[in-house]
Design a protein around this motif. Structure first.
Motif, PDB file in Angstrom:
ATOM      1  N   GLY A 121      65.263  47.817  24.992  1.00 46.25           N
ATOM      2  CA  GLY A 121      66.396  48.373  25.338  1.00 46.25           C
ATOM      3  C   GLY A 121      66.228  49.642  25.893  1.00 46.25           C
ATOM      4  O   GLY A 121      67.116  50.193  26.037  1.00 46.25           O
ATOM      5  N   LEU A 122      64.746  49.666  26.953  1.00 44.56           N
ATOM      6  CA  LEU A 122      64.457  50.865  27.328  1.00 44.56           C
ATOM      7  C   LEU A 122      65.161  51.400  28.744  1.00 44.56           C
ATOM      8  O   LEU A 122      64.874  50.065  29.865  1.00 44.56           O
ATOM      9  N   THR A 123      64.321  52.255  29.138  1.00 48.78           N
ATOM     10  CA  THR A 123      65.021  52.610  30.600  1.00 48.78           C
ATOM     11  C   THR A 123      63.736  52.111  31.169  1.00 48.78           C
ATOM     12  O   THR A 123      62.733  52.616  30.572  1.00 48.78           O
ATOM     13  N   GLN A 124      63.664  52.506  31.996  1.00 47.71           N
ATOM     14  CA  GLN A 124      62.451  52.759  33.101  1.00 47.71           C
ATOM     15  C   GLN A 124      61.268  53.875  32.673  1.00 47.71           C
ATOM     16  O   GLN A 124      60.508  54.025  32.651  1.00 47.71           O
ATOM     17  N   LEU A 125      62.183  54.656  32.496  1.00 49.17           N
ATOM     18  CA  LEU A 125      61.290  56.360  32.120  1.00 49.17           C
ATOM     19  C   LEU A 125      60.967  55.701  31.273  1.00 49.17           C
ATOM     20  O   LEU A 125      59.784  56.696  30.871  1.00 49.17           O
ATOM     21  N   GLN A 126      61.764  55.995  30.258  1.00 52.19           N
ATOM     22  CA  GLN A 126      61.201  55.206  29.436  1.00 52.19           C
ATOM     23  C   GLN A 126      59.799  54.051  28.617  1.00 52.19           C
ATOM     24  O   GLN A 126      58.510  53.953  27.870  1.00 52.19           O
TER      25      GLN A 126
END
Length: 545
Positions: free
Chosen positions: A46-51
Motif C-alpha cells: 500500500g505504498l505511494t509512488q514516492l515511497q
C-alpha cells in the motif's frame, strides 16, 4: 587450484575465463528489473509512488557500497569476490521473494529498504570481479571488452524478463525466485575459471595472436547480436501466449547462451596446432631466440631506467593515478558529472517504466522493459567496438560518443513528454541505446585516463552516480512530481493516469542531458592529446610486429 591457475595462464584459459565473465554479465542486470515486480510490492504494501521510488533508490544505494568491492578487488582473488556477490544476492532477492510470494508477511518498510540494498550491492561484486579481471587480461582491447561485457548486462534484463514471461506468465514471485538462484549458479561456474592471467603471458602478443583475438571478439559479438535479435523477435511476436512455443524459445535461448564456449575451444585447437609447428622448427630458432631475448631485455630495461630518473609530483592524464590523485583532476569531475546526467536520467525511466506505462494507458509494460534492455545492449556493444575503431583510425577521443548519446537522449525525453501514440515505445528504445553507450564508453575511458592499477576502486567511485542519480532523478524528481499529480486510492496508495503525470519530469531530464552534452564535449577537447598518443602507440605496435 594450481591446475586452475595454470589454465588461466594459457590463451585458451584466458578466453574461457572471458566466456564465464560473459555468463556472469548475463545475470548481472537483475538490478534493472525492478519495474517487473515493483507494482506487486506497491500493491502489497500500500505504498505511494514516492515511497515506491524510495525503495528503488535503496536498491541503487546498494551500488554506493560497491566501494567495498573496489577495495577488495586489489586484495582478494576473483573467485572470492564472486562468492560474496552471489551470497548477498541470494539473501537480498530471496527475502523479496518471500514477501511477494506471501510466504511471510510484508516486512517493515525500512527492512524492505535493507533487502533491496543488499540485492543492489550484490551486482557490484560481480561486475567488479568481471570488469577488473577482463580489462587486465585484455589490456589492448579495452573498448571491445567493455562493450561486450556491458552489452550482456544490458541483455540480462531481457533474458530474465522473457524467460519469466515464457515459463511463469510474468508472475512476480517466480521472477524474484529466479533472480535469487540463477546468479549464484552461474557465479559458481565462473569461480573455477575466471582468474587474472600472469602478466608475463599477456606481454607475449604477436600479430597472429592479435588477429585471433580479433576473430574471437567478432564471434562473441555476433553471437550476442543473434541473442538480442532472438529476444526482440520473441517480444514482438507475442509467443509467450503459446505454452509450447514458450518452452521451445527458452531451450533455444539456452543454446545461444552456451554457444560462446566454442571460442576457447577454437583458441585451444589453434594453440595446439601452433605448438606442433614450433616443436618442428625449434632447433632452427634457438640462436635467434636468444638474441631476441637480449634485445628485448635491453628494450625493457631502458624505459625502466628512464622512469626512475623522471620523478613527477603528479601523474599526467593517461598514467596510473591513486584515488587521491584522481579526485584532484578536473577530468574526473567532468566525467563524473556528465555520467550523472546520463545514467541518472536513464535510471529514472527504467525504475518508473511500470508507472509510466500505466499512466499512458498500457496494461502490460514488460515489452518496454525488454525494449530498453535489448536496445541498451546494441548501444553498449556497438559503442565499445566503434569507439575503439575510431581511436585506432584517427585518435578520436572516446568521450565524444558520450556527447552524441546525451543529445540523442535529450531528444528521446522530448518525444516522451509529447505523449504521442507510440512515444513511450520510441522513448524506451532511445533511452536504452543511449544509456548503453554511456556505460560502455565511460568504463574504458576511466581506465585510459587514470590507469588500471587502481581501476577497481576508480570504477566503483564512478558508479556512485547510479545511486546518486537514482535518488535525484527517480526518488525526488519523478516521485515528487508524480505524487503532485496523483489521486488517492482506497488502499492508501495513489495513482495517476494521463500524459501530464510525467511530462515535467521528461522536460527537466532533457535539460540535464544537454548539460551532460556540454561537459562531454569539454572532456573530449581536454583529452584529445591523450587519444592521439594512444593512436600513435597502437600504430607503432602494429608497425613493429
Amino acid at each position: 587450484m594450481d591446475a586452475l591457475e595454470g589454465i588461466a595462464g594459457t590463451s585458451w584459459g584466458k578466453w574461457l575465463g572471458f566466456v564465464t565473465a560473459v555468463w556472469v554479465q548475463c545475470i548481472s542486470g537483475n538490478n534493472y528489473t525492478f519495474s517487473n515486480y515493483s507494482d506487486a510490492i506497491k500493491t502489497l504494501m500500500g505504498l505511494t509512488q514516492l515511497q515506491l521510488n524510495s525503495l528503488s533508490v535503496a536498491k541503487d544505494i546498494g551500488k554506493a557500497f560497491g566501494l567495498l568491492a573496489g577495495l577488495a578487488s586489489d586484495k582478494l582473488p576473483t573467485p572470492v569476490i564472486l562468492l560474496l556477490g552471489s551470497v548477498e544476492g541470494m539473501i537480498g532477492y530471496g527475502a523479496q521473494w518471500l514477501v511477494v510470494s506471501k510466504t511471510i508477511k510484508p516486512l517493515p518498510y525500512w527492512q524492505m529498504c535493507v533487502v533491496l540494498c543488499l540485492g543492489g550491492n550484490s551486482t557490484t561484486w560481480m561486475n567488479t570481479a568481471v570488469l577488473v579481471t577482463c580489462m587486465r587480461n585484455f589490456r589492448r582491447n579495452r573498448g571491445p571488452v567493455s562493450g561486450i561485457l556491458k552489452g550482456y548486462v544490458g541483455l540480462s534484463t531481457a533474458i530474465f524478463t522473457d524467460i519469466c514471461s515464457a515459463l511463469f506468465a510474468d508472475d512476480p514471485a517466480s521472477f524474484l525466485l529466479m533472480l535469487s538462484i540463477a546468479p549464484a549458479l552461474v557465479c559458481a561456474v565462473a569461480m573455477l575459471f575466471l582468474r587474472e592471467s600472469p602478466k608475463e603471458s599477456l606481454d607475449v602478443q604477436g600479430e597472429e595472436s592479435e588477429q585471433i583475438d580479433g576473430r574471437c571478439f567478432a564471434a562473441i559479438n555476433t553471437l550476442a547480436v543473434g541473442i538480442a535479435i532472438y529476444l526482440l523477435g520473441f517480444d514482438l511476436t507475442g509467443l509467450s501466449s503459446n505454452k509450447y512455443a514458450s518452452k521451445i524459445f527458452v531451450a533455444v535461448l539456452f543454446i545461444f547462451l552456451i554457444s560462446p564456449a566454442s571460442v576457447p575451444i577454437y583458441v585451444a585447437i589453434i594453440g595446439k596446432k601452433k605448438r606442433s609447428e614450433l616443436d618442428v622448427e625449434a632447433p632452427l630458432l634457438i640462436s635467434q631466440g636468444n638474441a631476441d631475448t637480449v634485445i628485448a631485455a635491453t628494450t625493457v630495461a631502458e624505459p625502466a631506467v628512464e622512469l626512475q630518473k623522471v620523478k613527477k609530483q603528479r601523474p599526467e592524464i593517461g598514467e596510473d593515478h591513486t584515488i587521491v590523485e584522481v579526485v584532484k583532476t578536473t577530468e574526473f569531475w567532468i566525467l563524473f558529472v556528465s555520467f550523472l546526467c546520463g545514467v541518472g536520467t536513464g535510471l529514472a525511466v527504467m525504475n518508473n517504466l511500470g508507472q509510466m506505462g500505466v499512466a499512458m494507458g498500457y496494461s502490460d509494460v514488460s515489452i518496454f522493459v525488454s525494449m530498453t534492455s535489448i536496445w541498451g545492449f546494441f548501444g553498449r556493444i556497438g559503442s565499445g567496438t566503434i569507439s575503439e575503431h575510431f581511436i585506432k583510425k584517427n585518435g578520436l577521443p572516446r568521450p565524444i560518443w558520450n556527447a552524441a548519446s546525451q543529445i540523442l537522449m535529450a531528444i528521446g525525453y522530448v518525444v516522451m513528454a509529447l505523449a504521442l501514440p507510440g512515444s513511450l515505445f520510441i522513448g524506451s528504445i532511445v533511452v536504452g541505446i543511449c544509456y548503453g553507450v554511456r556505460l560502455a564508453v565511460s568504463v574504458p575511458t576511466a581506465s585510459e585516463l587514470f590507469g588500471l592499477k587502481y581501476y577497481g576502486l576508480i570504477y566503483n567511485i564512478l558508479i556512485l552516480n547510479l545511486p546518486l542519480g537514482s535518488f535525484l532523478f527517480s526518488g525526488l524528481l519523478a516521485g515528487l512530481l508524480y505524487d503532485s499529480q496523483a489521486t488517492k486510492t482506497p488502499d492508501g496508495g495513489n495513482s495517476c493516469v494521463g500524459a501530464h503525470c510525467y511530462r515535467l519530469v521528461f522536460i527537466i531530464m532533457a535539460v540535464a542531458c544537454l548539460v551532460g552534452f556540454g561537459l562531454d564535449l569539454l572532456l573530449s577537447y581536454r583529452t584529445r592529446g591523450l587519444y592521439r598518443k594512444i593512436q600513435a602507440s597502437k600504430r607503432s605496435q602494429r608497425l613493429l610486429k
